[in-house]
Design a protein around this motif. Structure first.
Motif, PDB file in Angstrom:
ATOM      1  N   GLU A  21       0.853  -1.169   0.000  1.00 33.04           N
ATOM      2  CA  GLU A  21       0.000   0.000   0.000  1.00 33.04           C
ATOM      3  C   GLU A  21       0.904   1.238   0.000  1.00 33.04           C
ATOM      4  OE1 GLU A  21      -4.143   0.625   2.086  1.00 33.04           O
ATOM      5  OE2 GLU A  21      -2.504   0.960   3.520  1.00 33.04           O
TER       6      GLU A  21
ATOM      7  N   GLY B 107       1.086   5.591  -0.286  1.00 37.65           N
ATOM      8  CA  GLY B 107       0.446   6.894  -0.228  1.00 37.65           C
ATOM      9  C   GLY B 107       1.340   7.892  -0.943  1.00 37.65           C
ATOM     10  N   CYS B 108       0.829   9.091  -1.149  1.00 40.12           N
ATOM     11  CA  CYS B 108       1.593  10.116  -1.859  1.00 40.12           C
ATOM     12  C   CYS B 108       1.226  11.485  -1.292  1.00 40.12           C
ATOM     13  CB  CYS B 108       1.279  10.057  -3.360  1.00 40.12           C
ATOM     14  SG  CYS B 108       2.184  11.276  -4.326  1.00 40.12           S
TER      15      CYS B 108
ATOM     16  N   MET C 285      -4.696   5.833  -0.580  1.00 42.60           N
ATOM     17  CA  MET C 285      -3.752   4.728  -0.462  1.00 42.60           C
ATOM     18  C   MET C 285      -4.067   3.726  -1.566  1.00 42.60           C
ATOM     19  SD  MET C 285      -1.877   5.637   2.101  1.00 42.60           S
ATOM     20  CE  MET C 285      -0.949   4.174   2.524  1.00 42.60           C
TER      21      MET C 285
ATOM     22  N   THR D  46       0.813   7.616  -8.533  1.00 45.75           N
ATOM     23  CA  THR D  46       0.215   6.360  -8.071  1.00 45.75           C
ATOM     24  C   THR D  46      -0.944   5.912  -8.956  1.00 45.75           C
ATOM     25  OG1 THR D  46       0.804   7.017  -5.827  1.00 45.75           O
ATOM     26  CG2 THR D  46      -0.766   5.221  -6.043  1.00 45.75           C
TER      27      THR D  46
ATOM     28  N   TYR E 145     -10.721  10.424  -4.156  1.00 47.32           N
ATOM     29  CA  TYR E 145      -9.931  11.658  -4.078  1.00 47.32           C
ATOM     30  C   TYR E 145     -10.789  12.879  -4.424  1.00 47.32           C
ATOM     31  CZ  TYR E 145      -6.004  14.877  -4.927  1.00 47.32           C
ATOM     32  OH  TYR E 145      -5.129  15.940  -4.888  1.00 47.32           O
TER      33      TYR E 145
END
Length: 165
Positions: free
Chosen positions: A90, A92-93, A100, A145, A161
């Protein structure tokens, strides 16, 4: 040093391929600012395009959240070897906060790069450190991602998002 603004997806800068750094000394202040920004975020890696600089440069520190600082500066990095074993982790950014995604990458890579002192380096990274370096290297090639997942997962992540379908 100072904390810089982190660009958020879908800022077009995040989709561009970065240019090589020609003068290591010229990015010294940027490197310090990037570490300040990464630690404040708080993240484990940060690439120059995430702070609006289209340069082949990223910083990372995969151990600091566990109490051991392991700062690494990678200028003009490239993967020169990757193991055949891949793992899904997993990720994240900092440019896509709150999202995630399960991303599959080689579990170990050899990274060639120039450090902050201008020395050529080659380092074998494994596990989370390998994933972090590959994630940051993706940013230097205009990849985020969302680009590393299948179409269905991307649609779900973009919806989460807040992007229109």
């Amino acid at each position: 040093m100072s904390v810089l603004k982190i660009l958020r997806w879908p800022d077009p800068v995040l989709q561009q391929v970065c240019t090589p750094v020609c003068d290591v000394a010229a990015v010294d202040a940027l490197i310090g600012d990037m570490f300040d920004t990464m630690y404040a975020a708080p993240g484990r890696g940060l690439a120059a395009p995430q702070v609006g600089k289209l340069l082949r440069l990223f910083v990372m520190d995969v151990g600091w959240k566990e109490g051991t600082r392991t700062p690494m500066v990678c200028i003009n990095p490239e993967v020169v070897d990757a193991c055949e074993t891949v793992v899904t982790r997993e990720e994240g950014c900092l440019s896509i906060p709150g999202v995630m995604a399960d991303v599959t990458r080689p579990d170990a890579v050899t990274l060639a790069y120039t450090d902050a002192a201008g020395r050529q380096r080659e380092t074998r990274l494994t596990g989370f450190a390998a994933a972090c370096a590959q994630h940051e290297l993706d940013h230097l090639d205009g990849i985020v991602t969302f680009d590393r997942v299948d179409a269905d997962q991307r649609a779900a992540l973009e919806a989460a998002y807040g992007m229109p379908a």
